[in-house]
Design an enzyme around this catalytic site. Structure first.
Site, PDB file in Angstrom:
ATOM      1  CB  CYS A  76     -41.583  -4.520   9.486  1.00 42.61           C
ATOM      2  SG  CYS A  76     -42.458  -3.986  10.958  1.00 42.61           S
ATOM      3  CG  ASP A  77     -38.109  -6.020   4.545  1.00 43.73           C
ATOM      4  OD1 ASP A  77     -38.870  -5.811   3.584  1.00 43.73           O
ATOM      5  OD2 ASP A  77     -36.867  -5.944   4.442  1.00 43.73           O
ATOM      6  CG  LEU A  78     -42.943 -12.389   5.084  1.00 49.08           C
ATOM      7  CD1 LEU A  78     -41.961 -13.118   5.993  1.00 49.08           C
ATOM      8  CD2 LEU A  78     -44.375 -12.795   5.414  1.00 49.08           C
ATOM      9  CG  ASN A  82     -35.778 -10.600   4.337  1.00 43.02           C
ATOM     10  OD1 ASN A  82     -34.581 -10.646   4.057  1.00 43.02           O
ATOM     11  ND2 ASN A  82     -36.426  -9.459   4.512  1.00 43.02           N
ATOM     12  CB  THR A 116     -38.935  -4.760   0.181  1.00 36.31           C
ATOM     13  OG1 THR A 116     -37.798  -5.070   0.995  1.00 36.31           O
ATOM     14  CG2 THR A 116     -38.575  -4.939  -1.282  1.00 36.31           C
TER      15      THR A 116
END
Length: 236
Positions: A76-78, A82, A116
């Protein structure tokens, strides 16, 4: 459950800290920091093969999350911040703070948690619909960013222009106008081989970045494509 996830390209979850005032996951330390640091710091540099290896590492991690565990997991937040690098420059996907578990038989779940900006698929940002194809979209954005050294939120993207359109307009004849200038110099003997390597990478990224989830390839297909690109580049 996160502590049971084991893959060489995922940052190991060692433990957790949880009390009334503070909640955190304790992760394995990565001495070379994040991909974002290596892309944007003046003190560091990644050559084309290093970037390709890192993106293969990332897609291996996503393939495991989507297909290799008992249930599908969506990161969900690649994004580059990260993706952490160990002492051997092997990439590890980290930050599982908003990771979603797809239940048995479920291919889509709903969420109110946003990731993001710049990396979020449209169905995620507008409707809160989460599927493995959301990670595919984010991966496509990060793939473009890694080889152009340009963030999707860069000030140059105003009005109708965005990272996808900027890259797609450069293909196939003027790809050198968007590739990170540090990767290719005119006097370099390998310049043409690098262009032949980056062009299909950008085509892959555009496929992953497709607006419709159904039009995006999956991470198994993306991994096979990147391995072929790497093989051809090394052979040249």
């Amino acid at each position: 459950m996160l502590r049971n996830i084991r893959h060489r390209n995922l940052t190991k979850v060692i433990s957790s800290c949880s009390n009334l005032d503070f909640k955190a996951l304790v992760l394995q330390y990565m001495p070379n920091g994040s991909l974002e640091k290596w892309l944007y710091s003046q003190r560091y540099f990644l050559d084309i093969l290093q970037r390709l290896n890192i993106m293969i590492d990332v897609v291996c991690a996503l393939e495991y999350l989507h297909y290799g565990y008992s249930i599908p997991l969506v990161h969900c937040d690649l994004k580059p911040n990260n993706v952490l690098l160990d002492e051997d420059m092997v990439a590890h996907v980290c930050d599982f703070g908003i990771l979603k578990f797809l239940g048995e038989g479920d291919s889509i779940v709903h969420t109110k948690t946003l990731a993001t900006l710049g990396y979020i698929a449209s169905e995620y940002g507008l409707e809160g619909l989460i599927s493995t194809k959301c990670d595919v979209y984010s991966y496509g954005i990060m793939l473009m960013e890694t080889f152009t050294r340009t963030k999707p939120t860069d000030d140059m993207f105003a009005g109708y222009l965005n990272l996808k359109l900027w890259v797609s307009k450069s293909l196939p004849n003027v790809i050198t106008q968007v590739i990170d200038a540090n990767l290719i110099t005119p006097e370099e003997g390998q310049a043409s081989a690098k262009v032949r390597c980056v062009s299909p990478i950008m085509q892959l990224a555009l496929n992953c970045r497709a607006e419709s989830p159904q039009e995006r390839m999956n991470m198994q297909e993306a991994l096979a494509t990147l391995k072929k690109i790497k093989h051809k580049f090394l052979a040249s």
